[in-house]
Design an enzyme around this catalytic site. Structure first.
Site, PDB file in Angstrom:
ATOM      1  N   GLU A   1     -16.265  -7.865  -5.441  1.00  0.00           N
ATOM      2  CA  GLU A   1     -14.931  -7.487  -5.262  1.00  0.00           C
ATOM      3  C   GLU A   1     -14.183  -8.637  -4.980  1.00  0.00           C
ATOM      4  O   GLU A   1     -13.297  -8.947  -5.579  1.00  0.00           O
ATOM      5  CB  GLU A   1     -14.774  -6.771  -4.245  1.00  0.00           C
ATOM      6  CG  GLU A   1     -15.311  -5.184  -4.246  1.00  0.00           C
ATOM      7  CD  GLU A   1     -14.255  -4.218  -5.069  1.00  0.00           C
ATOM      8  OE1 GLU A   1     -13.356  -4.990  -5.522  1.00  0.00           O
ATOM      9  OE2 GLU A   1     -14.494  -2.949  -5.208  1.00  0.00           O
TER      10      GLU A   1
ATOM     11  N   CYS B   1       0.023   4.338   1.558  1.00  0.00           N
ATOM     12  CA  CYS B   1      -0.477   5.176   2.583  1.00  0.00           C
ATOM     13  C   CYS B   1       0.851   5.739   3.661  1.00  0.00           C
ATOM     14  O   CYS B   1       0.854   6.886   4.036  1.00  0.00           O
ATOM     15  CB  CYS B   1      -1.657   4.997   3.462  1.00  0.00           C
ATOM     16  SG  CYS B   1      -1.660   3.280   4.211  1.00  0.00           S
TER      17      CYS B   1
ATOM     18  N   LYS C   1     -12.169  -7.850   5.729  1.00  0.00           N
ATOM     19  CA  LYS C   1     -11.356  -6.772   6.734  1.00  0.00           C
ATOM     20  C   LYS C   1     -12.444  -5.615   7.072  1.00  0.00           C
ATOM     21  O   LYS C   1     -12.895  -5.037   5.922  1.00  0.00           O
ATOM     22  CB  LYS C   1     -10.182  -6.219   6.368  1.00  0.00           C
ATOM     23  CG  LYS C   1      -9.480  -5.323   7.195  1.00  0.00           C
ATOM     24  CD  LYS C   1      -8.325  -5.084   6.456  1.00  0.00           C
ATOM     25  CE  LYS C   1      -7.426  -3.837   7.351  1.00  0.00           C
ATOM     26  NZ  LYS C   1      -6.435  -3.384   6.642  1.00  0.00           N
TER      27      LYS C   1
ATOM     28  N   LYS D   1     -12.265  -4.900   1.673  1.00  0.00           N
ATOM     29  CA  LYS D   1     -12.082  -4.214   2.996  1.00  0.00           C
ATOM     30  C   LYS D   1     -12.914  -2.858   2.858  1.00  0.00           C
ATOM     31  O   LYS D   1     -13.014  -2.282   1.951  1.00  0.00           O
ATOM     32  CB  LYS D   1     -10.639  -3.764   2.521  1.00  0.00           C
ATOM     33  CG  LYS D   1      -9.973  -2.617   3.535  1.00  0.00           C
ATOM     34  CD  LYS D   1      -8.703  -2.437   3.223  1.00  0.00           C
ATOM     35  CE  LYS D   1      -8.127  -1.357   4.387  1.00  0.00           C
ATOM     36  NZ  LYS D   1      -6.667  -0.987   4.057  1.00  0.00           N
TER      37      LYS D   1
ATOM     38  N   TYR E   1      -3.378  -9.273  16.123  1.00  0.00           N
ATOM     39  CA  TYR E   1      -2.472  -8.722  17.095  1.00  0.00           C
ATOM     40  C   TYR E   1      -2.081  -9.578  18.313  1.00  0.00           C
ATOM     41  O   TYR E   1      -1.488  -9.426  19.175  1.00  0.00           O
ATOM     42  CB  TYR E   1      -2.690  -7.228  17.528  1.00  0.00           C
ATOM     43  CG  TYR E   1      -2.706  -6.512  16.344  1.00  0.00           C
ATOM     44  CD1 TYR E   1      -1.575  -5.833  15.712  1.00  0.00           C
ATOM     45  CD2 TYR E   1      -4.038  -6.104  15.739  1.00  0.00           C
ATOM     46  CE1 TYR E   1      -1.825  -5.104  14.422  1.00  0.00           C
ATOM     47  CE2 TYR E   1      -3.999  -5.241  14.521  1.00  0.00           C
ATOM     48  CZ  TYR E   1      -3.041  -4.705  13.941  1.00  0.00           C
ATOM     49  OH  TYR E   1      -2.953  -4.047  12.761  1.00  0.00           O
TER      50      TYR E   1
ATOM     51  N   CYS F   1      -3.839   6.089   0.279  1.00  0.00           N
ATOM     52  CA  CYS F   1      -3.528   4.690  -0.378  1.00  0.00           C
ATOM     53  C   CYS F   1      -2.916   4.976  -1.719  1.00  0.00           C
ATOM     54  O   CYS F   1      -2.598   3.940  -2.320  1.00  0.00           O
ATOM     55  CB  CYS F   1      -4.479   3.931  -0.016  1.00  0.00           C
ATOM     56  SG  CYS F   1      -4.913   3.326   1.863  1.00  0.00           S
TER      57      CYS F   1
ATOM     58  N   CYS G   1       0.887  -1.279  -0.117  1.00  0.00           N
ATOM     59  CA  CYS G   1       0.020  -0.008   0.054  1.00  0.00           C
ATOM     60  C   CYS G   1       0.770   1.009  -0.032  1.00  0.00           C
ATOM     61  O   CYS G   1       1.969   1.125   0.231  1.00  0.00           O
ATOM     62  CB  CYS G   1      -1.053   0.146   1.068  1.00  0.00           C
ATOM     63  SG  CYS G   1      -2.287   1.076   1.111  1.00  0.00           S
TER      64      CYS G   1
END
Ligand code: PBG
Length: 303
Positions: A212, A97, A227, A174, A292, A105, A95
Site C-alpha cells: 500500500e 465518514c 496508523k 491504515k 493528541y 468512509c 474522508c
C-alpha cells in the site's frame, strides 16, 4: 525531539457555539468555528508548526455533500485559520465518514445483508473534497479513507487546478483497529452498520502495508503515514527503512485514552509514559507524529 515533530489534531464542529469536551478523550474538545482560530494560534504560540483539521457538519447525507461544500465547516475553518496564522501549516483530513449518514468512509451499496463500499464513486467524492480544501488554502491534504487509487486521482486533480503546491500526506498503511473508538465519539462518525474491514487493512498482514505504501508513493504521496502507532511499530520501522520517504505515524485516540485512563488511576505517570512512547516512535523512524498530546509535548520537549 522537537515541537516541530508533532502535529495537533483539531476538531471543528458546525453544531456548537462553544468548546465541547470529548468524554472518552480527556484533554480533547470539539471547537466552534469562532474558537478554532484562537486554538490554532495557541498551538502556534506553543511552538507547534502544524495542525490536522477534522470537521463535524451540521447535517449528514448519503452523498457526504458537507465534505466538499465550498462553505463546509472545514473549508471555512481553513480560510479563517490561514487568514490569522498564515505561517501555520494546515493539514486537512480527507474522508467522508463524518459527512455520511451511515458513517462509512465511502459511498455504500446494500445487497441483502451485505454492504459494499463503492471504490471509484468514493474516489470521485474524495477528489472533490481535496480540491475544495486546496481552494480554501490547505497546505496539505490527508486522505484517510483507504480507497484504492485515491492518491493518484487527488494528485492529478490538484495539479490540473493550479494546486501543484498543495501536498499530500497519505494514510498509506491504515489498519482496521479497535483503537479508533474514542475518535469516533470526537468526530461523531461511528459506522451505523457493519465495520471498516473491507477498506482498512488486516492487522495480521504486514506485507500488504508495504504494498500500500509503495502504491501511494508511486501515485504521488509526499509523506506516508502508518496508523495506529505502537501496535504497528514494526511496520513503521519497515516503511521508514525501505522507502526513506518522510514518514508519519498517528498515535490514535484509543492509544491516548488508555494512558490517560491509567494515569487517572495513578497506574502510570502520564508525562513519562508519553515521552517514552514518542521517543520509541522516533526511534522506529517517525519523522512526524500526529498526537493528541502535541500541545503538552511542545512544553515537555522544551523542558
Ligand atoms: C476517518 C478517520 C479515523 C481516524 C482518523 N481519520 C477513524 C476511522 O477510520 O474510523 C482515527 C483517529 C484516531 O483514532 O485518533 N476515517
Amino acid at each position: 525531539m522537537h515541537p516541530h515533530n508533532f502535529v495537533l489534531p483539531l476538531f471543528v464542529s458546525e453544531k456548537i457555539d462553544e468548546q465541547k469536551p470529548i468524554a472518552s478523550m480527556p484533554g480533547v474538545s470539539q471547537f466552534s468555528l469562532g474558537e478554532i482560530v484562537d486554538e490554532a494560534q495557541r498551538a502556534q504560540r506553543l511552538g507547534l508548526q502544524a495542525v490536522l483539521l477534522f470537521g463535524i457538519p451540521e447535517k449528514k447525507d448519503e452523498q457526504a455533500s458537507g465534505a466538499y461544500a465550498e462553505d463546509g465547516i472545514v473549508q471555512r475553518a481553513v480560510r479563517a485559520i490561514k487568514s490569522k496564522s498564515p505561517e501555520l501549516i494546515v493539514l486537512t483530513d480527507v474522508c467522508l465518514c463524518e459527512y455520511m449518514t451511515h458513517g462509512h468512509c465511502g459511498v455504500t451499496r446494500i445487497d441483502g445483508d451485505h454492504f459494499h463500499v463503492l471504490n471509484d464513486e468514493t474516489v470521485d467524492l474524495l477528489v472533490k473534497t481535496a480540491l475544495s480544501h486546496g481552494r480554501a488554502g490547505a497546505d496539505m491534504v490527508a486522505p484517510s479513507d483507504m480507497m484504492d487509487g485515491r492518491i493518484g486521482a487527488v494528485r492529478e486533480a490538484l495539479d490540473a487546478n493550479g494546486f501543484d503546491q498543495t501536498g499530500i500526506i497519505s494514510y498509506a498503511a491504515k489498519f482496521a483497529s479497535s483503537f479508533y473508538g474514542p475518535f469516533r465519539d470526537a468526530a461523531e462518525s461511528p459506522p451505523q452498520f457493519g465495520d471498516r474491514h473491507s477498506y482498512q487493512m488486516d492487522f495480521a498482514n504486514a506485507e500488504e502495508a508495504l504494498r500500500e505504501v509503495a502504491l501511494d508513493i508511486d501515485e504521488g504521496a509526499d509523506i506516508i503515514m502508518v496508523k495506529p502507532a505502537l501496535p504497528y511499530i514494526d511496520v513503521l520501522w519497515r516503511v521508514h527503512d525501505r522507502f526513506g520517504k518522510p514518514t508519519a505515524v498517528y498515535h490514535v485516540s484509543g492509544e491516548y485514552a488508555m494512558i490517560k485512563a491509567a494515569a487517572e488511576k495513578g497506574l502510570v505517570d502520564e508525562r513519562a509514559a508519553a515521552l517514552e512512547i514518542m521517543t520509541s516512535l522516533k526511534r522506529a523512524g517517525a519523522d512526524i507524529i500526529v498526537t493528541y498530546w502535541a500541545r503538552e509535548l511542545a512544553e515537555w520537549t522544551r523542558q
